[in-house]
Design a protein around this motif. Structure first.
Motif, PDB file in Angstrom:
ATOM      1  N   ALA A   6     -33.057  55.088 -19.618  1.00  0.00           N
ATOM      2  CA  ALA A   6     -32.619  56.715 -19.641  1.00  0.00           C
ATOM      3  C   ALA A   6     -31.584  57.119 -19.123  1.00  0.00           C
ATOM      4  CB  ALA A   6     -34.018  57.967 -19.858  1.00  0.00           C
ATOM      5  N   LEU A   7     -31.775  56.797 -18.028  1.00  0.00           N
ATOM      6  CA  LEU A   7     -30.537  57.099 -17.393  1.00  0.00           C
ATOM      7  C   LEU A   7     -29.097  56.000 -17.219  1.00  0.00           C
ATOM      8  CD1 LEU A   7     -32.018  58.542 -13.552  1.00  0.00           C
ATOM      9  CD2 LEU A   7     -30.895  59.942 -15.270  1.00  0.00           C
ATOM     10  N   ALA A   8     -29.195  55.435 -17.602  1.00  0.00           N
ATOM     11  CA  ALA A   8     -28.881  53.945 -17.671  1.00  0.00           C
ATOM     12  C   ALA A   8     -28.331  52.903 -16.416  1.00  0.00           C
ATOM     13  CB  ALA A   8     -27.135  54.405 -18.750  1.00  0.00           C
ATOM     14  N   LEU A   9     -29.702  52.981 -15.688  1.00  0.00           N
ATOM     15  CA  LEU A   9     -29.032  52.042 -14.359  1.00  0.00           C
ATOM     16  C   LEU A   9     -29.232  50.998 -14.903  1.00  0.00           C
ATOM     17  CD1 LEU A   9     -31.641  54.750 -12.553  1.00  0.00           C
ATOM     18  CD2 LEU A   9     -29.346  55.044 -12.260  1.00  0.00           C
ATOM     19  N   SER A  10     -29.082  49.741 -13.236  1.00  0.00           N
ATOM     20  CA  SER A  10     -28.796  48.389 -13.621  1.00  0.00           C
ATOM     21  C   SER A  10     -30.249  48.206 -13.851  1.00  0.00           C
ATOM     22  CB  SER A  10     -28.534  47.908 -12.262  1.00  0.00           C
ATOM     23  OG  SER A  10     -26.435  48.874 -12.138  1.00  0.00           O
ATOM     24  N   LYS A  11     -30.132  47.507 -14.901  1.00  0.00           N
ATOM     25  CA  LYS A  11     -31.681  46.004 -15.021  1.00  0.00           C
ATOM     26  C   LYS A  11     -32.633  45.708 -13.676  1.00  0.00           C
ATOM     27  CE  LYS A  11     -29.885  46.159 -19.523  1.00  0.00           C
ATOM     28  NZ  LYS A  11     -29.921  44.873 -20.687  1.00  0.00           N
ATOM     29  N   PRO A  12     -33.705  45.414 -14.215  1.00  0.00           N
ATOM     30  CA  PRO A  12     -34.613  46.461 -14.223  1.00  0.00           C
ATOM     31  C   PRO A  12     -34.778  47.819 -13.595  1.00  0.00           C
ATOM     32  CG  PRO A  12     -35.681  45.027 -12.671  1.00  0.00           C
ATOM     33  CD  PRO A  12     -34.079  44.688 -12.343  1.00  0.00           C
ATOM     34  N   ASP A  19     -42.936  50.071 -16.798  1.00  0.00           N
ATOM     35  CA  ASP A  19     -43.827  50.891 -16.591  1.00  0.00           C
ATOM     36  C   ASP A  19     -42.508  52.636 -16.528  1.00  0.00           C
ATOM     37  OD1 ASP A  19     -41.646  50.315 -14.443  1.00  0.00           O
ATOM     38  OD2 ASP A  19     -43.117  50.380 -12.848  1.00  0.00           O
ATOM     39  N   CYS A  20     -43.031  53.809 -15.590  1.00  0.00           N
ATOM     40  CA  CYS A  20     -42.381  54.965 -16.058  1.00  0.00           C
ATOM     41  C   CYS A  20     -40.874  55.029 -14.799  1.00  0.00           C
ATOM     42  CB  CYS A  20     -43.184  55.693 -14.577  1.00  0.00           C
ATOM     43  SG  CYS A  20     -43.295  56.125 -13.182  1.00  0.00           S
ATOM     44  N   SER A  21     -41.095  54.278 -13.683  1.00  0.00           N
ATOM     45  CA  SER A  21     -39.552  54.201 -13.501  1.00  0.00           C
ATOM     46  C   SER A  21     -38.847  53.588 -13.957  1.00  0.00           C
ATOM     47  CB  SER A  21     -39.502  53.670 -11.822  1.00  0.00           C
ATOM     48  OG  SER A  21     -40.365  52.465 -11.726  1.00  0.00           O
ATOM     49  N   GLY A  22     -39.002  52.044 -14.411  1.00  0.00           N
ATOM     50  CA  GLY A  22     -38.522  51.674 -15.550  1.00  0.00           C
ATOM     51  C   GLY A  22     -37.384  52.153 -16.940  1.00  0.00           C
ATOM     52  N   TYR A  23     -38.572  53.138 -17.199  1.00  0.00           N
ATOM     53  CA  TYR A  23     -38.113  53.843 -18.732  1.00  0.00           C
ATOM     54  C   TYR A  23     -36.941  55.545 -18.153  1.00  0.00           C
ATOM     55  CZ  TYR A  23     -39.148  57.962 -21.774  1.00  0.00           C
ATOM     56  OH  TYR A  23     -38.854  58.419 -23.068  1.00  0.00           O
ATOM     57  N   VAL A  24     -36.881  55.919 -16.960  1.00  0.00           N
ATOM     58  CA  VAL A  24     -36.494  56.429 -16.472  1.00  0.00           C
ATOM     59  C   VAL A  24     -35.390  55.938 -16.151  1.00  0.00           C
ATOM     60  CG1 VAL A  24     -36.154  57.957 -14.325  1.00  0.00           C
ATOM     61  CG2 VAL A  24     -38.795  57.860 -15.476  1.00  0.00           C
ATOM     62  N   SER A  25     -35.221  54.775 -15.762  1.00  0.00           N
ATOM     63  CA  SER A  25     -33.932  53.580 -15.357  1.00  0.00           C
ATOM     64  C   SER A  25     -33.269  53.287 -16.533  1.00  0.00           C
ATOM     65  CB  SER A  25     -34.522  52.337 -14.766  1.00  0.00           C
ATOM     66  OG  SER A  25     -34.631  53.154 -13.099  1.00  0.00           O
ATOM     67  N   LYS A  52     -44.136  43.584 -17.610  1.00  0.00           N
ATOM     68  CA  LYS A  52     -43.300  43.458 -19.292  1.00  0.00           C
ATOM     69  C   LYS A  52     -42.026  44.479 -18.683  1.00  0.00           C
ATOM     70  CE  LYS A  52     -47.426  41.811 -21.365  1.00  0.00           C
ATOM     71  NZ  LYS A  52     -47.510  42.315 -22.212  1.00  0.00           N
ATOM     72  N   THR A  53     -41.075  43.537 -19.352  1.00  0.00           N
ATOM     73  CA  THR A  53     -39.702  44.665 -19.717  1.00  0.00           C
ATOM     74  C   THR A  53     -39.612  44.674 -21.167  1.00  0.00           C
ATOM     75  OG1 THR A  53     -38.693  42.230 -19.756  1.00  0.00           O
ATOM     76  CG2 THR A  53     -38.488  43.752 -17.556  1.00  0.00           C
ATOM     77  N   HIS A  54     -38.563  45.610 -21.521  1.00  0.00           N
ATOM     78  CA  HIS A  54     -38.027  45.429 -22.918  1.00  0.00           C
ATOM     79  C   HIS A  54     -36.650  46.439 -22.901  1.00  0.00           C
ATOM     80  CE1 HIS A  54     -38.185  47.420 -26.971  1.00  0.00           C
ATOM     81  NE2 HIS A  54     -37.804  48.239 -26.701  1.00  0.00           N
ATOM     82  N   GLY A  55     -36.048  45.450 -23.450  1.00  0.00           N
ATOM     83  CA  GLY A  55     -34.741  45.382 -23.546  1.00  0.00           C
ATOM     84  C   GLY A  55     -33.988  45.558 -21.693  1.00  0.00           C
ATOM     85  N   GLY A  56     -34.827  44.589 -21.387  1.00  0.00           N
ATOM     86  CA  GLY A  56     -34.722  44.113 -19.695  1.00  0.00           C
ATOM     87  C   GLY A  56     -34.699  45.523 -18.856  1.00  0.00           C
ATOM     88  N   TYR A  57     -35.708  46.257 -18.485  1.00  0.00           N
ATOM     89  CA  TYR A  57     -35.995  47.301 -17.859  1.00  0.00           C
ATOM     90  C   TYR A  57     -37.718  46.980 -18.069  1.00  0.00           C
ATOM     91  CZ  TYR A  57     -31.874  50.118 -18.268  1.00  0.00           C
ATOM     92  OH  TYR A  57     -30.050  49.931 -18.011  1.00  0.00           O
ATOM     93  N   ALA A  95     -24.163  50.070 -35.505  1.00  0.00           N
ATOM     94  CA  ALA A  95     -24.425  50.818 -34.455  1.00  0.00           C
ATOM     95  C   ALA A  95     -25.932  51.076 -34.584  1.00  0.00           C
ATOM     96  CB  ALA A  95     -23.835  52.172 -34.152  1.00  0.00           C
ATOM     97  N   ARG A  96     -26.288  50.698 -33.046  1.00  0.00           N
ATOM     98  CA  ARG A  96     -27.752  51.049 -32.867  1.00  0.00           C
ATOM     99  C   ARG A  96     -27.586  51.577 -31.934  1.00  0.00           C
ATOM    100  NH1 ARG A  96     -30.395  46.064 -32.012  1.00  0.00           N
ATOM    101  NH2 ARG A  96     -28.654  44.827 -31.791  1.00  0.00           N
ATOM    102  N   PRO A  97     -28.871  52.633 -31.209  1.00  0.00           N
ATOM    103  CA  PRO A  97     -29.262  52.931 -30.118  1.00  0.00           C
ATOM    104  C   PRO A  97     -29.850  51.851 -28.973  1.00  0.00           C
ATOM    105  CG  PRO A  97     -30.745  53.936 -32.039  1.00  0.00           C
ATOM    106  CD  PRO A  97     -29.906  52.804 -32.266  1.00  0.00           C
ATOM    107  N   VAL A  98     -28.868  51.513 -27.968  1.00  0.00           N
ATOM    108  CA  VAL A  98     -30.032  50.428 -27.455  1.00  0.00           C
ATOM    109  C   VAL A  98     -29.370  50.815 -26.055  1.00  0.00           C
ATOM    110  CG1 VAL A  98     -29.860  48.396 -28.683  1.00  0.00           C
ATOM    111  CG2 VAL A  98     -27.869  48.387 -27.801  1.00  0.00           C
ATOM    112  N   ALA A  99     -29.951  50.450 -24.780  1.00  0.00           N
ATOM    113  CA  ALA A  99     -30.158  50.540 -23.356  1.00  0.00           C
ATOM    114  C   ALA A  99     -29.403  49.440 -23.307  1.00  0.00           C
ATOM    115  CB  ALA A  99     -31.505  50.498 -22.547  1.00  0.00           C
ATOM    116  N   GLN A 100     -27.759  50.063 -22.419  1.00  0.00           N
ATOM    117  CA  GLN A 100     -26.995  49.020 -21.674  1.00  0.00           C
ATOM    118  C   GLN A 100     -27.570  48.627 -20.230  1.00  0.00           C
ATOM    119  OE1 GLN A 100     -22.924  49.984 -23.740  1.00  0.00           O
ATOM    120  NE2 GLN A 100     -23.902  50.005 -25.408  1.00  0.00           N
TER     121      GLN A 100
END
Length: 190
Positions: A95-101, A87-93, A79-84, A40-45
């Motif tokens: 953290a909230l587990a919203l659809s990528k990106p 930038d600030c809104s991608g990071y918040v998305s 750029k993206t990290h884990g599909g997000y 188990a790893r903490p990854v954004a899904q």
């Protein structure tokens, strides 16, 4: 074929399928043998917009980008990290587990994703957003807690900021009269 062998093969296929469902490639799962267990790893899904998330999960997910450490995710609007987006809104998305990106800052402030609240009502996992201007002036941060819950003059927040990357620091956005920053409660939080 003896029934016990058929049962083992069936169970082995089911185990490989279960491992593949959690994101481990089936080639790795089948070569790992029956004693292997997925780690188990903490990854954004990628999660649907209707699924809920707890306040603690929002903060735990925000920490997966290693704020204020040498491992922090660098800021970029391209750029993206884990599909997000990183930038600030991608990071918040993320953290909230919203659809990528993830939606942009204006989208996060919309009725689709959040409800505007008073700054004094902020709770862990809520957002502070400046949705005015352009993509170089808009910004969003994740509220964690007040530095002093009685005076409410500054707060700890998580953010993805230009020129630095993922950060966890004390902010005052939205606390001065006439500020373009406002508090929002994400609709996904339960």
């Amino acid at each position: 074929m003896p029934s016990s062998r058929r049962l083992r093969i069936t169970l082995g296929v089911a185990a490989v399928g279960a491992v593949a469902a959690i994101g481990v490639p089936s080639a790795v799962a089948s070569s790992a043998g029956p004693a292997a267990r997925p780690v188990a790893r903490p990854v954004a899904q990628d999660v649907s917009a209707t699924a809920t998330i707890t306040r603690a999960q929002v903060i735990a997910r925000a920490k997966t980008w290693h704020p204020h450490t040498s491992k922090r995710v660098p800021y970029s609007q391209n750029k993206t990290h884990g599909g997000y987006r990183t930038d600030c809104s991608g990071y918040v998305s993320m953290a909230l587990a919203l659809s990528k990106p993830g939606p942009n800052t204006v989208g996060l402030a919309s009725k689709t994703y959040s409800t505007r609240i008073g700054m004094a009502s902020l709770q862990k996992g809520d957002l502070v957003i400046d949705a005015s201007g352009n993509n170089h002036t808009r910004h969003v941060v994740i509220f964690e807690r007040w530095v002093n819950s009685k005076t409410k003059k500054s707060y700890w927040a998580y953010e993805q900021r230009g020129g630095y990357g993922t950060d966890h620091r004390v902010l005052k956005y939205g606390l001065s009269k006439g500020s373009q920053y406002h508090a929002y409660r994400p609709k996904k939080i339960r």
